[in-house]
Write a protein that holds these residues in place. Structure first.
Motif, PDB file in Angstrom:
ATOM      1  N   THR A  48      10.035  11.215   0.297  1.00 55.76           N
ATOM      2  CA  THR A  48      10.735  10.478   1.350  1.00 55.76           C
ATOM      3  C   THR A  48      10.307  10.898   2.755  1.00 55.76           C
ATOM      4  OG1 THR A  48      12.552  12.091   1.246  1.00 55.76           O
ATOM      5  CG2 THR A  48      12.760  10.101  -0.103  1.00 55.76           C
ATOM      6  N   ASP A  49       9.299  11.754   2.887  1.00 59.43           N
ATOM      7  CA  ASP A  49       8.835  12.154   4.210  1.00 59.43           C
ATOM      8  C   ASP A  49       8.174  10.968   4.912  1.00 59.43           C
ATOM      9  OD1 ASP A  49       5.612  12.589   3.840  1.00 59.43           O
ATOM     10  OD2 ASP A  49       6.741  13.056   2.022  1.00 59.43           O
ATOM     11  N   GLU A  50       8.039  11.078   6.221  1.00 62.32           N
ATOM     12  CA  GLU A  50       7.542   9.972   7.038  1.00 62.32           C
ATOM     13  C   GLU A  50       6.143   9.531   6.625  1.00 62.32           C
ATOM     14  OE1 GLU A  50       6.744   8.930  11.790  1.00 62.32           O
ATOM     15  OE2 GLU A  50       7.739  10.780  11.182  1.00 62.32           O
ATOM     16  N   LYS A  51       5.275  10.494   6.317  1.00 60.02           N
ATOM     17  CA  LYS A  51       3.906  10.149   5.937  1.00 60.02           C
ATOM     18  C   LYS A  51       3.879   9.339   4.646  1.00 60.02           C
ATOM     19  CE  LYS A  51      -0.634  12.139   4.919  1.00 60.02           C
ATOM     20  NZ  LYS A  51      -1.424  13.399   4.773  1.00 60.02           N
ATOM     21  N   SER A  52       4.664   9.749   3.648  1.00 63.41           N
ATOM     22  CA  SER A  52       4.691   9.038   2.373  1.00 63.41           C
ATOM     23  C   SER A  52       5.245   7.627   2.528  1.00 63.41           C
ATOM     24  CB  SER A  52       5.533   9.818   1.351  1.00 63.41           C
ATOM     25  OG  SER A  52       4.959  11.081   1.078  1.00 63.41           O
ATOM     26  N   VAL A  53       6.278   7.486   3.340  1.00 60.76           N
ATOM     27  CA  VAL A  53       6.848   6.155   3.589  1.00 60.76           C
ATOM     28  C   VAL A  53       5.799   5.254   4.236  1.00 60.76           C
ATOM     29  CG1 VAL A  53       8.570   4.879   4.905  1.00 60.76           C
ATOM     30  CG2 VAL A  53       9.215   6.992   3.736  1.00 60.76           C
ATOM     31  N   GLY A  54       5.030   5.819   5.180  1.00 62.90           N
ATOM     32  CA  GLY A  54       3.989   5.044   5.836  1.00 62.90           C
ATOM     33  C   GLY A  54       2.875   4.639   4.895  1.00 62.90           C
ATOM     34  N   ILE A  55       2.517   5.539   3.967  1.00 59.60           N
ATOM     35  CA  ILE A  55       1.470   5.229   2.993  1.00 59.60           C
ATOM     36  C   ILE A  55       1.919   4.101   2.071  1.00 59.60           C
ATOM     37  CG2 ILE A  55       0.308   6.118   0.919  1.00 59.60           C
ATOM     38  CD1 ILE A  55      -0.024   8.768   2.373  1.00 59.60           C
ATOM     39  N   ARG A  56       3.166   4.133   1.641  1.00 58.53           N
ATOM     40  CA  ARG A  56       3.659   3.068   0.763  1.00 58.53           C
ATOM     41  C   ARG A  56       3.667   1.719   1.477  1.00 58.53           C
ATOM     42  NH1 ARG A  56       7.128   7.227  -1.074  1.00 58.53           N
ATOM     43  NH2 ARG A  56       8.878   6.554   0.242  1.00 58.53           N
ATOM     44  N   ALA A  57       4.035   1.726   2.735  1.00 58.14           N
ATOM     45  CA  ALA A  57       4.029   0.470   3.493  1.00 58.14           C
ATOM     46  C   ALA A  57       2.606  -0.062   3.620  1.00 58.14           C
ATOM     47  CB  ALA A  57       4.635   0.696   4.881  1.00 58.14           C
ATOM     48  N   ALA A  58       1.660   0.837   3.890  1.00 53.87           N
ATOM     49  CA  ALA A  58       0.256   0.425   3.999  1.00 53.87           C
ATOM     50  C   ALA A  58      -0.278  -0.038   2.648  1.00 53.87           C
ATOM     51  CB  ALA A  58      -0.584   1.586   4.532  1.00 53.87           C
ATOM     52  N   TYR A  59       0.183   0.599   1.581  1.00 57.10           N
ATOM     53  CA  TYR A  59      -0.255   0.233   0.231  1.00 57.10           C
ATOM     54  C   TYR A  59       0.224  -1.172  -0.121  1.00 57.10           C
ATOM     55  CZ  TYR A  59      -0.756   0.613  -4.895  1.00 57.10           C
ATOM     56  OH  TYR A  59      -1.089   0.419  -6.212  1.00 57.10           O
ATOM     57  N   GLN A  60       1.480  -1.485   0.217  1.00 53.93           N
ATOM     58  CA  GLN A  60       1.994  -2.826  -0.071  1.00 53.93           C
ATOM     59  C   GLN A  60       1.203  -3.877   0.697  1.00 53.93           C
ATOM     60  OE1 GLN A  60       6.274  -3.263  -0.269  1.00 53.93           O
ATOM     61  NE2 GLN A  60       6.179  -5.354   0.492  1.00 53.93           N
ATOM     62  N   LYS A  61       0.865  -3.591   1.938  1.00 49.85           N
ATOM     63  CA  LYS A  61       0.046  -4.522   2.717  1.00 49.85           C
ATOM     64  C   LYS A  61      -1.352  -4.665   2.108  1.00 49.85           C
ATOM     65  CE  LYS A  61       2.363  -3.846   7.174  1.00 49.85           C
ATOM     66  NZ  LYS A  61       2.231  -3.357   8.573  1.00 49.85           N
ATOM     67  N   HIS A  62      -1.873  -3.554   1.592  1.00 49.69           N
ATOM     68  CA  HIS A  62      -3.185  -3.597   0.941  1.00 49.69           C
ATOM     69  C   HIS A  62      -3.147  -4.493  -0.294  1.00 49.69           C
ATOM     70  CE1 HIS A  62      -6.851  -2.405  -1.080  1.00 49.69           C
ATOM     71  NE2 HIS A  62      -6.149  -1.941  -2.093  1.00 49.69           N
ATOM     72  N   ILE A  63      -2.116  -4.353  -1.127  1.00 52.34           N
ATOM     73  CA  ILE A  63      -1.981  -5.201  -2.308  1.00 52.34           C
ATOM     74  C   ILE A  63      -1.945  -6.665  -1.895  1.00 52.34           C
ATOM     75  CG2 ILE A  63      -0.527  -5.812  -4.284  1.00 52.34           C
ATOM     76  CD1 ILE A  63       0.495  -2.925  -4.306  1.00 52.34           C
ATOM     77  N   GLN A  64      -1.162  -6.962  -0.863  1.00 57.00           N
ATOM     78  CA  GLN A  64      -1.068  -8.343  -0.384  1.00 57.00           C
ATOM     79  C   GLN A  64      -2.424  -8.866   0.061  1.00 57.00           C
ATOM     80  OE1 GLN A  64       1.836  -9.044   2.720  1.00 57.00           O
ATOM     81  NE2 GLN A  64       0.946 -11.028   3.260  1.00 57.00           N
ATOM     82  N   LYS A  65      -3.174  -8.081   0.825  1.00 58.86           N
ATOM     83  CA  LYS A  65      -4.486  -8.508   1.308  1.00 58.86           C
ATOM     84  C   LYS A  65      -5.443  -8.775   0.142  1.00 58.86           C
ATOM     85  CE  LYS A  65      -4.307  -6.029   5.726  1.00 58.86           C
ATOM     86  NZ  LYS A  65      -4.887  -4.895   6.496  1.00 58.86           N
ATOM     87  N   MET A  66      -5.394  -7.905  -0.855  1.00 64.06           N
ATOM     88  CA  MET A  66      -6.290  -8.070  -1.998  1.00 64.06           C
ATOM     89  C   MET A  66      -5.948  -9.331  -2.789  1.00 64.06           C
ATOM     90  SD  MET A  66      -8.569  -5.622  -2.000  1.00 64.06           S
ATOM     91  CE  MET A  66      -9.123  -5.109  -3.629  1.00 64.06           C
ATOM     92  N   LEU A  67      -4.660  -9.605  -2.959  1.00 58.65           N
ATOM     93  CA  LEU A  67      -4.261 -10.812  -3.672  1.00 58.65           C
ATOM     94  C   LEU A  67      -4.604 -12.065  -2.876  1.00 58.65           C
ATOM     95  CD1 LEU A  67      -0.825  -9.628  -5.124  1.00 58.65           C
ATOM     96  CD2 LEU A  67      -2.974  -9.945  -6.370  1.00 58.65           C
ATOM     97  N   GLU A  68      -4.523 -11.986  -1.559  1.00 54.62           N
ATOM     98  CA  GLU A  68      -4.944 -13.114  -0.732  1.00 54.62           C
ATOM     99  C   GLU A  68      -6.443 -13.359  -0.884  1.00 54.62           C
ATOM    100  OE1 GLU A  68      -3.703 -13.007   3.358  1.00 54.62           O
ATOM    101  OE2 GLU A  68      -1.722 -12.272   2.837  1.00 54.62           O
ATOM    102  N   LEU A  69      -7.222 -12.278  -0.907  1.00 54.20           N
ATOM    103  CA  LEU A  69      -8.663 -12.429  -1.111  1.00 54.20           C
ATOM    104  C   LEU A  69      -8.960 -13.064  -2.470  1.00 54.20           C
ATOM    105  CD1 LEU A  69     -10.011  -9.014   0.285  1.00 54.20           C
ATOM    106  CD2 LEU A  69     -10.357 -11.294   1.277  1.00 54.20           C
ATOM    107  N   ALA A  70      -8.076 -12.805  -3.445  1.00 54.42           N
ATOM    108  CA  ALA A  70      -8.249 -13.365  -4.782  1.00 54.42           C
ATOM    109  C   ALA A  70      -7.786 -14.813  -4.876  1.00 54.42           C
ATOM    110  CB  ALA A  70      -7.498 -12.523  -5.803  1.00 54.42           C
TER     111      ALA A  70
END
Length: 217
Positions: A48-70
């Motif tokens: 639950t630290d700030e860095k981990s929360v930020g990584i998860r948010a970036a990861y969700q955006k990454h998944i979205q971008k990859m699915l859009e590319l698909a």
């Protein structure tokens, strides 16, 4: 195959492979391991630290971008990315931690196929073993019965559409390094730059040589 040195086997849902039995090295048995995560390990999902929360948010955006590319529309890709992350988080919660995995006794869970089925009866184990061409071993080793019980809960509670979103994401994720430049660059941007702090992607020829060395030995 499963990966005892890591927190999980880096594959969809679970790892499966052969290994010598813990108690009798003359016997080769089949083993099931926890898996199912796109991020490197369970702590990335649960901290639950700030860095981990930020990584998860970036990861969700990454998944979205990859699915859009698909080929998915932006709104559907956003919804599917949220669903995929939710499933991965649930699987991470069910996984055992790294400390537990360092104890061979905690990993040495001998089971019959009937006992494996009882952990996650919603999964068609007979069909899976048939499709992968697995022989019948003396017994099975299940590294984390807790994980497979958690997987059963997700299989029961999640809709087919949720699982389709998760599987679509992993199909793109696993193929990303071998697809067009847009996929390769987005994959590198998150997993190498955001996660590891890399500054520049290796040139294509170096990646090709590394892939040949990896696969040919």
């Amino acid at each position: 195959a499963w990966a005892q040195d890591d927190n999980q086997t880096d594959v969809i849902l679970f790892g499966f492979g052969s290994q010598p039995d813990f108690d009798d090295a003359s016997i080769v048995i089949a083993a099931f391991d926890q898996g199912g995560l796109g991020l490197p390990g369970r702590d990335f999902y649960l901290s639950t630290d700030e860095k981990s929360v930020g990584i998860r948010a970036a990861y969700q955006k990454h998944i979205q971008k990859m699915l859009e590319l698909a080929g998915e529309p932006a709104d559907k890709a956003a919804a599917d990315a949220k669903t995929a992350l939710a499933i991965e988080t649930a699987l991470a919660t069910a996984q055992v931690d790294n400390v537990t995995r360092r104890d061979p006794k905690s990993m040495n869970n001998k089971m019959s196929l009937e006992q494996v089925r009882a952990l996650a009866p919603s999964f068609d184990w007979n069909q899976y073993l048939k499709l992968v061409g697995a022989p019948t071993p003396h017994h099975y080793i299940v590294s984390s019965p807790k994980y497979f019980k958690g997987l059963e809960q997700e299989l029961k509670q999640r809709s087919v559409e949720d699982w389709k979103a998760y599987l679509r994401w992993f199909a793109v994720h696993d193929s990303a390094p071998y697809l067009t430049t847009a996929f390769v660059d987005e994959n590198w941007d998150f997993f190498s730059r955001t996660l590891l702090g890399a500054k520049q992607q290796r040139p294509r020829w170096r990646r090709c040589v590394a892939a040949a060395d990896r696969d040919l030995g």
